[in-house]
Design a protein around this motif. Structure first.
Motif, PDB file in Angstrom:
ATOM      1  N   GLU A 899       0.826  -1.209   0.000  1.00 17.19           N
ATOM      2  CA  GLU A 899       0.000   0.000   0.000  1.00 17.19           C
ATOM      3  C   GLU A 899       0.857   1.255   0.000  1.00 17.19           C
ATOM      4  OE1 GLU A 899      -3.777  -2.032   2.366  1.00 17.19           O
ATOM      5  OE2 GLU A 899      -2.322  -0.816   3.453  1.00 17.19           O
ATOM      6  N   LEU A 900       1.980   1.204   0.724  1.00 24.05           N
ATOM      7  CA  LEU A 900       2.898   2.350   0.729  1.00 24.05           C
ATOM      8  C   LEU A 900       3.448   2.614  -0.666  1.00 24.05           C
ATOM      9  CD1 LEU A 900       4.872   1.728   4.038  1.00 24.05           C
ATOM     10  CD2 LEU A 900       3.444   3.714   3.532  1.00 24.05           C
ATOM     11  N   GLU A 901       3.827   1.547  -1.366  1.00 23.39           N
ATOM     12  CA  GLU A 901       4.331   1.716  -2.732  1.00 23.39           C
ATOM     13  C   GLU A 901       3.280   2.349  -3.626  1.00 23.39           C
ATOM     14  OE1 GLU A 901       7.481  -1.950  -3.338  1.00 23.39           O
ATOM     15  OE2 GLU A 901       5.355  -2.365  -3.597  1.00 23.39           O
ATOM     16  N   VAL A 903       0.673   4.212  -2.748  1.00 23.24           N
ATOM     17  CA  VAL A 903       0.390   5.595  -2.358  1.00 23.24           C
ATOM     18  C   VAL A 903       1.498   6.527  -2.827  1.00 23.24           C
ATOM     19  CG1 VAL A 903       0.141   7.148  -0.381  1.00 23.24           C
ATOM     20  CG2 VAL A 903      -1.102   4.975  -0.436  1.00 23.24           C
ATOM     21  N   ARG A 904       2.734   6.095  -2.707  1.00 27.11           N
ATOM     22  CA  ARG A 904       3.837   6.958  -3.143  1.00 27.11           C
ATOM     23  C   ARG A 904       3.775   7.232  -4.643  1.00 27.11           C
ATOM     24  NH1 ARG A 904       8.054   3.601   0.649  1.00 27.11           N
ATOM     25  NH2 ARG A 904       7.645   4.738   2.580  1.00 27.11           N
ATOM     26  N   LEU A 905       3.416   6.245  -5.420  1.00 27.43           N
ATOM     27  CA  LEU A 905       3.255   6.463  -6.859  1.00 27.43           C
ATOM     28  C   LEU A 905       2.024   7.327  -7.138  1.00 27.43           C
ATOM     29  CD1 LEU A 905       4.187   2.919  -8.160  1.00 27.43           C
ATOM     30  CD2 LEU A 905       5.453   5.020  -8.555  1.00 27.43           C
ATOM     31  N   LEU A 906       1.011   7.178  -6.311  1.00 19.34           N
ATOM     32  CA  LEU A 906      -0.182   8.012  -6.454  1.00 19.34           C
ATOM     33  C   LEU A 906       0.164   9.481  -6.226  1.00 19.34           C
ATOM     34  CD1 LEU A 906      -3.330   7.800  -6.787  1.00 19.34           C
ATOM     35  CD2 LEU A 906      -3.454   7.825  -4.309  1.00 19.34           C
ATOM     36  N   VAL A 907       1.006   9.745  -5.262  1.00 17.83           N
ATOM     37  CA  VAL A 907       1.436  11.120  -4.979  1.00 17.83           C
ATOM     38  C   VAL A 907       2.170  11.718  -6.179  1.00 17.83           C
ATOM     39  CG1 VAL A 907       2.991  12.502  -3.542  1.00 17.83           C
ATOM     40  CG2 VAL A 907       1.498  10.809  -2.484  1.00 17.83           C
ATOM     41  N   GLU A 908       2.858  10.876  -6.927  1.00 15.23           N
ATOM     42  CA  GLU A 908       3.559  11.349  -8.116  1.00 15.23           C
ATOM     43  C   GLU A 908       2.613  11.689  -9.259  1.00 15.23           C
ATOM     44  OE1 GLU A 908       6.651   8.743  -9.400  1.00 15.23           O
ATOM     45  OE2 GLU A 908       7.455   8.449  -7.394  1.00 15.23           O
ATOM     46  N   GLY A 909       1.330  11.414  -9.088  1.00 17.44           N
ATOM     47  CA  GLY A 909       0.357  11.735 -10.123  1.00 17.44           C
ATOM     48  C   GLY A 909       0.078  10.587 -11.076  1.00 17.44           C
ATOM     49  N   ALA A 933      -6.102   1.821   1.546  1.00 20.02           N
ATOM     50  CA  ALA A 933      -5.367   2.935   2.143  1.00 20.02           C
ATOM     51  C   ALA A 933      -6.304   4.085   2.489  1.00 20.02           C
ATOM     52  CB  ALA A 933      -4.280   3.408   1.181  1.00 20.02           C
ATOM     53  N   MET A 934      -7.298   4.367   1.636  1.00 25.28           N
ATOM     54  CA  MET A 934      -8.277   5.423   1.928  1.00 25.28           C
ATOM     55  C   MET A 934      -9.055   5.094   3.201  1.00 25.28           C
ATOM     56  SD  MET A 934      -9.638   6.145  -1.963  1.00 25.28           S
ATOM     57  CE  MET A 934     -11.186   6.846  -1.383  1.00 25.28           C
TER      58      MET A 934
END
Length: 967
Positions: A899-901, A903-909, A933-934
């Motif tokens: 989930e961390l992986e 989310v981090r890619l999600l933050v990158e757009g 995660a949400m």
């Protein structure tokens, strides 16, 4: 002496201070979504209006009417129309041109209309974005939507869209009646989101009842005995209390004694048992003009201008004004800020409406329709309703078709389907017009098989009427299409073959489509050669056609490849290699997405799961990028099943949400089937059987061509586990006989092991050997991994039944290795369990116990706790104790490493499809991690998740994975 009765006032707001305070607090922050739930008459609307009055805040207030045909986005569109007289000069982008169909009066003020979109979901998505842009430009800070249980699906999707951008959009207040929310409604998804403040006004107690009655009587006190009896007879429902007091007032039955108002004889208080009776008794005491006004408003519904009310009521403007004054004074009606009048409560309107005679209703509906036809802005859905009830089929049909066109252009095919179905079922169109309408109907939007079967009946009757040759061909073709949709494949094939000669002559493209449907080897007992012949007919026709369009040709090539694979023909793989790699027109994109989806399912039938995932991911990426929402959802269900097969199991809560939210019956069926499989793995076989039977009931009929999604295979597995081989044979009889008749043995890969085992356990060893040999002979030449694994397993079953335990163990191990290579870890573990059981029985205790320990741990880690318990019992019988392994680590409210992986890619757009390519997952699996995660972060949207991740430092450092070559 009794006092003179005071004039009755509108009741004050009592007993709601806490609710108002909570409402006010919820709107002061974010996410600012408040839902007010409660039964009719509890005071939801009054509570919201009081809040708006106290805050002094201008809001966009929309009311969902109880029309049988919802007007697409009608509540919000009408509210915007009341808020803004024009849009000239507003800083709108070109996107706002999509609003032209819903705001025809602003055509000259809006940007040019954009190019039409072939996909209804994409068109709806664009319209929703345009409407939100307009609301943003109008600086709407608060949106109130009343009676949202009656909202059309497009309006509910609009609300979900708003929620996805809650940090920028208006705050929301929704009122609804929980008991009137359909099980499949999108409202349930909205209400289940995080950050929702829910209020449920409670019935009034005796003290509050006395306060309410007192507020109607000029603030003078009410006897406690009277208030208690009144509360008891009305269950504390504010509307029922008010109507009862007004009825007693009309009867001159209230007196004031010893400083308090009471009933003349409390012991004989006869409050009507229903609000309807109270309303009707009160209306009977009104003058003629007031009665006519109330009847007109009950037919019109909603708030209306006095001039329109007078015209529909058939009275002069002065008489209408007098009637409105009387009804307003009696508390039955209210006025809005524009001077329009309407019933204060829908229950009163419904009471008056249903009390009208049939002829009177018809007459008033005709007047309403003719009056609304002259309005500058016409709601064609409303006009269709009035002329239907007026018994005017011509105008009903004309306006219903216009309303359906509007719904389709707005991306709301479900409403369009309902409008046209109502026309056809109601007999408003006959003859050749029936097939013309059916051709226009978005059949994929049908809410289940019931309405489609109703259409079959209508079309069959139309096809027997007086029609020209061309009309009869068209009617037969549409009838066959519908019969395929409802699963009557055998009868549909007969009708389709009848239609083909005429289609070849008149509509070659439709003829190719018909031939390709006949080429699908589904449902009928005809041999595979019959379907191959139709496939070749279609190929010759499309080659002979004068320049078929690129999307038509691509559709044929995609369908040819998938059909060959479903027919168990390896030539399909060669056709796949020759498929064109290009084609970017909207039609070609749709055909590529649809074709890749079909190829993915065909690859799953063969057991080529890597190919299946590659095609399904490609289809999902196209569907997501081009907003083919329905196809995207169907692909989500297919990918979820592929995840199940390959060991990435979805949790039961998520599956239940899928089954609840899905509008498409096949999606609900797939979710229920997966939930049943998970229940079985957990050891809850009764619940599993219940879910699988529910899947059969709600979805289109599935069979062996659907591979592991054939519910008969699941029922057979459950029956064998319960020691009922006869029941397992009955579950697989139809599928097995179909495979034999069609000679498509690839289809038997899922049921052959189950069939052979059931025959063995039923004592029919010879039949079991014959079935195993037929399956082996029919699949031996195919390079189909799933068939190879099934052959090893059936051979192992026969060896075990013959007493060759060591040989059987080796064959089970070969089957396990074949399943593991696919990969299908669950089936591989069950095969290894069977092998160990044979070795244990053969005296190879040490080797068997070692394998069983491993199997126990791996089943536990996978989540198959019911199967793990069975292995634990086997080990215990062998004198070996094992403890429950922890399995996959639990992370509570903390994000897991995966989930961390994500989310981090999600933050990158990154989009879900891009994240999937980076991490080597399916988009469906990525979405599962995002939603998990949400939930853990208690945020309502992906954007909010990204913001929370950045603020908490979770998004740093960036995940260390290679970026894909193409985005």
């Amino acid at each position: 002496m009794p006092s003179r009765r005071p004039d009755l006032a509108v009741p004050g707001m009592v007993g709601r201070d806490r609710d108002l305070s909570l409402l006010d607090q919820a709107l002061n922050g974010r996410p600012g979504l408040v839902v007010v739930a409660g039964e009719a008459g509890i005071g939801k609307t009054r509570l919201v209006l009081e809040l708006l009055r106290r805050r002094g805040e201008t809001a966009l207030v929309a009311v969902c009417p109880p029309f049988r045909e919802p007007y697409t986005l009608g509540p919000v569109v009408d509210a915007v129309r009341r808020l803004a007289e024009c849009v000239a000069g507003l800083p709108l982008t070109g996107l706002a041109g999509a609003l032209r169909p819903v705001f025809p009066e602003w055509v000259d003020q809006l940007p040019p209309a954009p190019e039409p979109l072939a996909d209804a979901a994409a068109a709806r998505h664009r319209l929703l974005r345009a409407l939100i842009e307009l609301i943003d430009v109008l600086d709407v800070g608060l949106l109130v939507l009343e009676d949202v249980h009656w909202a059309d699906e497009a309006t509910l999707e609009f609300l979900l869209f708003l929620r996805a951008r809650w940090e920028r959009g208006p705050r929301l207040i929704l009122t609804y009646r929980p008991e009137d929310v359909r099980p499949e409604s999108l409202l349930r998804r909205l209400l289940a989101q995080a950050g929702v403040t829910r209020l449920e006004p409670r019935p009034l107690d005796t003290a509050a009842t006395a306060q309410l009655v007192s507020s109607m009587l000029g603030g003078e006190p009410v006897s406690e005995e009277f208030a208690e009896l009144l509360r008891g007879h009305t269950d504390g429902l504010p509307l029922a209390i008010e109507e009862s007091v007004r009825l007693l007032y009309d009867r001159a039955d209230l007196v004031r004694e010893d400083g308090a108002w009471l009933r003349r004889d409390v012991a004989e208080l006869d409050v009507p048992p229903s609000i309807r009776e109270a309303v009707l008794e009160r209306t009977s005491r009104l003058g003629r003009a007031a009665g006519a006004v109330l009847a007109a408003l009950a037919v019109l519904e909603g708030e209306r201008a006095p001039a329109l009310i007078a015209e529909v009521a058939g009275v002069s403007p002065q008489e209408a004004e007098n009637g409105l004054i009387e009804a307003l004074a009696g508390g039955l009606l209210h006025e809005d800020r524009d001077g329009r009048a309407g019933f204060r409560h829908v229950l009163a309107a419904r009471s008056v409406y249903h009390a009208l005679g049939a002829k009177e209703r018809s007459r008033l509906h005709r007047r309403a329709g003719e009056a609304l036809e002259r309005e500058p802005v016409r709601s064609v859905a409303e006009l269709a309703r009035h002329f239907r009830e007026a018994g005017d089929p011509g105008r009903w049909a004309a306006y219903a078709e216009q309303a359906a066109d509007h719904a389709i252009s707005s991306g709301d095919p479900r409403t369009a389907f309902g409008l046209l179905l109502d026309l056809l079922a109601g007999g408003a169109v006959r003859g050749a017009a029936v097939s013309r309408l059916v051709q226009r109907m978005p059949l994929y939007a049908a809410p289940g098989n019931g309405p489609l079967r109703e259409l079959v009946t209508v079309l069959r009757e139309a096809a027997t009427g007086e029609l020209t040759r061309e009309e009869r061909t068209e009617a037969t073709w549409q009838l066959a299409r519908l019969m395929f949709h409802v699963g009557d494949v055998e009868a549909a094939s007969v009708e389709m073959e009848r239609a083909v000669p005429g289609l070849v002559q008149d509509r070659p493209v439709a003829a190719v489509h018909a031939m390709m449907m006949l080429a699908r080897p589904l449902g009928t007992a005809r041999p595979a050669a019959h379907h191959r012949a139709w496939l070749e007919h279609a190929g010759r026709l499309i080659e002979a056609s004068p320049g078929p369009s690129p999307d038509v040709r691509l559709s044929f090539l995609m369908d040819r490849a998938a059909t060959l694979l479903v027919l168990g023909d390896p030539a399909g793989w060669a056709v796949v290699r020759d498929l064109p790699a290009e084609g970017e027109s909207p039609g070609e994109v749709l055909q590529r997405a649809r074709g890749f989806a079909n190829l993915g399912e065909a690859a799953m039938l063969w057991g080529c799961y890597d190919d299946a995932r590659r095609w399904l991911d490609a289809a999902a990426a196209l569907a997501e990028a081009h907003q083919h929402v329905r196809l995207r959802d169907l692909l989500g269900a297919t990918l979820a099943h592929l995840d199940w097969l390959t060991g990435s199991w979805t949790g039961p809560t998520e599956l239940e949400a899928m089954a609840l939210d899905a509008d498409e019956p096949v999606l609900r069926a797939d979710a229920l089937l997966l939930a049943g499989l998970l229940d079985a793995a957990h050891g809850d076989h009764p619940r599993a059987q219940e879910r699988v039977r529910a899947a059969i009931a709600v979805g289109r009929p599935r069979g062996p061509a659907d591979g592991s999604r054939d519910p008969s295979a699941v029922l057979a597995r459950l029956a064998i586990a319960a020691g009922r081989p006869g029941e397992a044979l009955a579950a697989t009889d139809a599928a097995w006989h179909l495979v034999e008749a069609k000679e498509l043995w690839l289809w038997a890969a899922e049921i052959a092991p189950l069939r052979v085992r059931a025959l063995l356990e039923d004592g029919r060893v010879g039949d079991a050997a014959g079935a195993a040999e037929a399956f082996a002979a029919g699949t031996r030449g195919l390079n189909a991994p799933v068939a190879a694994a099934a052959r090893w397993f059936t051979a192992a079953l026969l060896a075990r039944a013959g007493g060759d335990l060591t040989g059987a163990a080796g064959l089970f191990e070969e089957a396990g290795a074949a399943w593991a290579a696919l990969p299908r870890p669950y089936d591989a573990l069950l095969a290894r369990e069977a092998a160990a059981g044979c070795r244990l029985a053969a005296g190879e205790r040490v080797r068997a116990v070692g394998v069983l320990r491993e199997v126990f741990g791996d089943l536990t880690a996978l989540g198959a706790t019911g199967d793990a318990d069975r292995v634990r019992r086997t080990l215990a019988d062998a004198g070996v104790r094992v403890g429950a392994r922890a399995g996959r680590p639990g992370y509570g409210n903390q994000l897991s490493p995966r989930e961390l992986e994500v989310v981090r890619l999600l933050v990158e757009g990154r989009t879900s499809a891009q994240i999937a390519r980076v991490l080597g997952l399916s988009p469906r699996t990525v979405e599962k991690h995002v939603h998990s995660a949400m939930r853990k972060r208690d945020v309502p949207s992906r954007t909010a998740l990204a913001v929370a991740a950045v603020e908490s430092g979770v998004a740093l450092p960036p995940v260390s994975v290679p970026r894909p070559f193409t985005e």
